[in-house]
Design a protein around this motif. Structure first.
Motif, PDB file in Angstrom:
ATOM      1  N   LEU A   1      -8.423 -25.517  -4.056  1.00  0.00           N
ATOM      2  CA  LEU A   1      -8.151 -24.517  -3.559  1.00  0.00           C
ATOM      3  C   LEU A   1      -8.789 -24.343  -2.685  1.00  0.00           C
ATOM      4  O   LEU A   1      -8.893 -23.622  -1.980  1.00  0.00           O
ATOM      5  N   VAL A   2     -10.330 -24.604  -3.292  1.00  0.00           N
ATOM      6  CA  VAL A   2     -11.187 -24.551  -1.901  1.00  0.00           C
ATOM      7  C   VAL A   2     -11.047 -24.725  -0.742  1.00  0.00           C
ATOM      8  O   VAL A   2     -11.720 -24.179  -0.014  1.00  0.00           O
ATOM      9  N   LYS A   3     -10.155 -26.289  -0.642  1.00  0.00           N
ATOM     10  CA  LYS A   3      -9.921 -27.040   0.785  1.00  0.00           C
ATOM     11  C   LYS A   3      -9.077 -25.886   1.207  1.00  0.00           C
ATOM     12  O   LYS A   3      -9.201 -25.579   2.477  1.00  0.00           O
ATOM     13  N   GLU A   4      -7.867 -25.667   0.260  1.00  0.00           N
ATOM     14  CA  GLU A   4      -6.907 -24.885   1.352  1.00  0.00           C
ATOM     15  C   GLU A   4      -7.866 -23.040   1.367  1.00  0.00           C
ATOM     16  O   GLU A   4      -7.532 -22.787   2.828  1.00  0.00           O
TER      17      GLU A   4
ATOM     18  N   ALA B   1     -21.118 -20.386  -0.257  1.00  0.00           N
ATOM     19  CA  ALA B   1     -20.743 -21.154  -1.599  1.00  0.00           C
ATOM     20  C   ALA B   1     -19.737 -20.693  -1.668  1.00  0.00           C
ATOM     21  O   ALA B   1     -19.861 -19.022  -2.025  1.00  0.00           O
ATOM     22  N   MET B   2     -19.224 -21.105  -3.285  1.00  0.00           N
ATOM     23  CA  MET B   2     -17.551 -20.213  -4.113  1.00  0.00           C
ATOM     24  C   MET B   2     -17.986 -20.827  -5.178  1.00  0.00           C
ATOM     25  O   MET B   2     -17.653 -22.174  -5.801  1.00  0.00           O
ATOM     26  N   LEU B   3     -17.328 -20.099  -6.389  1.00  0.00           N
ATOM     27  CA  LEU B   3     -17.976 -20.834  -8.247  1.00  0.00           C
ATOM     28  C   LEU B   3     -16.466 -20.461  -8.423  1.00  0.00           C
ATOM     29  O   LEU B   3     -15.021 -20.312  -7.649  1.00  0.00           O
ATOM     30  N   GLU B   4     -15.994 -21.230  -9.627  1.00  0.00           N
ATOM     31  CA  GLU B   4     -14.493 -21.168 -10.008  1.00  0.00           C
ATOM     32  C   GLU B   4     -14.261 -20.030 -10.192  1.00  0.00           C
ATOM     33  O   GLU B   4     -13.157 -20.221 -10.458  1.00  0.00           O
TER      34      GLU B   4
END
Length: 371
Positions: free
Chosen positions: A242-245, A345-348
């Protein structure tokens, strides 16, 4: 006739510009130089023909005076056309000088150009009558030499008006051509040189940071064992993908600072805070050890960070996306950096954070770069 046609067709092609010429100024300059060259050759042939029996040095006088005036105009046009260097990003040392090992623009020529152009314009306005007298005397001397007569007063030679026009025309021609060249080709040379310098500097930074952050090049999850890494990847519930997308789809407003204004611009969001500590890295000269962390924003009401966290780094690092497993209520990432940059940064749960390290006070002075 066919030979003459082919000859002048060759010169016409020299005067034309190709499709890749980028500006109208380029075309104007090329055609101007072409016609000036053809006009000079034509004048020389005419003068040589008319004076072949009376004064063999007339054509040399014409070429010498025209060349000297052209060079004077070129020098003046260059001074008037020197571009100013834009202030660009650089890393200062403790005294705000350029970081050793790289070079900045030397603006001495710009300052000299500024002084001289003002002096030239001022003297021209103040001493205009004096300059006209010098010009008149020069035209008389040139005309007398071309006619084979002794210098005289007034327009006593048939070449006086011609000489006067030649001096003015070639000074203006040299000034105009040099000004256009300086504003187009010379500026392009400076821009290409600056880009090459920035490219070399960037390559040096990437090389240093790659050595200092060797683990990042090997894995997107540094600091944990291979067994734990596999376990995290199997139980991340698709977070990494999800993060990579999302990273691919999120626009990049600032190409020089990849994460700038990309993740909301807030270092505090949903009761979590993104922070970093910076210290000299004793193992690598000129580099800094960063500890980037995410934890609860309010110590009185701690909100623990759980699960996986994605950190987004500058593109000079071996990897732009690094995943960290939160431990003891916070997520930490240790990297070695050359200078300040924006970290995201990105959290879940989808919360995004962003911190421009160049705007955070209290770090070592050399870590900052001038905007």
């Amino acid at each position: 006739m066919k030979i003459l046609y082919n000859f002048f067709s060759l010169f016409r092609k020299i005067g034309d510009t190709r499709d890749e010429d980028k500006t109208d100024l380029n075309r104007m300059l090329n055609r101007f130089l072409f016609f000036l060259f053809v006009f000079t050759i034509a004048l020389w042939i005419i003068i040589f023909w008319l004076t072949r029996e009376t004064n063999a040095l007339a054509h040399l006088t014409f070429l010498g005076v025209a060349g000297a005036c052209l060079l004077a105009g070129i020098a003046t046009g260059f001074l008037f056309g020197i571009p100013r260097a834009e202030k660009y990003r650089y890393k200062p040392d403790a005294d705000h000088n350029i970081n050793p090992g790289f070079y900045s623009d030397n603006t001495n020529l710009e300052e000299i150009s500024d002084w001289l152009t003002k002096i030239i314009v001022g003297l021209t306005l103040v001493k205009f009558n004096t300059l006209l007298g010098w010009l008149n005397h020069a035209a008389l001397s040139m005309g007398a030499t071309m006619s084979g007569e002794a210098p005289c007063e007034g327009d006593c030679t048939g070449y006086f008006v011609f000489s006067y026009a030649i001096i003015i025309m070639y000074i203006i021609a040299g000034l105009g051509a040099s000004y256009l060249w300086t504003r187009t080709y010379f500026m392009l040379i400076l821009i290409v040189s600056k880009k090459e310098q920035e490219r070399l500097q960037r390559e040096e930074i990437i090389k240093k940071q790659a050595i200092a952050n060797a683990e990042l090049a090997e894995t997107p999850m540094p600091g944990i064992t291979e067994a734990n890494r596999q376990a995290f990847e199997e139980n991340d519930n698709g977070f990494m993908e999800l993060v990579k997308e999302k990273y691919k789809k999120t626009p990049v407003p600032d190409k020089t600072d990849l994460q700038k204004s990309r993740w909301g611009g807030k270092d505090v969001n949903n009761n979590w805070k993104l922070a970093a500590s910076v210290d000299m890295d004793r193992s690598f000269m000129g580099l800094y050890k960063l500890v980037i962390s995410i934890k609860g924003a309010d110590p009185a009401i701690p909100v623990p960070v759980t699960g996986m966290v994605a950190f987004f780094l500058h593109d000079t690092f071996p990897r732009e996306i690094v995943f960290v497993k939160a431990q003891h209520g916070e997520a930490k990432l240790e990297v070695t950096a050359y200078e300040a940059f924006t970290v995201g940064a990105m959290l879940e749960d989808g919360t995004t954070l962003e911190l421009d390290l160049n705007d955070v006070p209290g770090y070592p002075r050399n870590f900052y770069w001038d905007k």
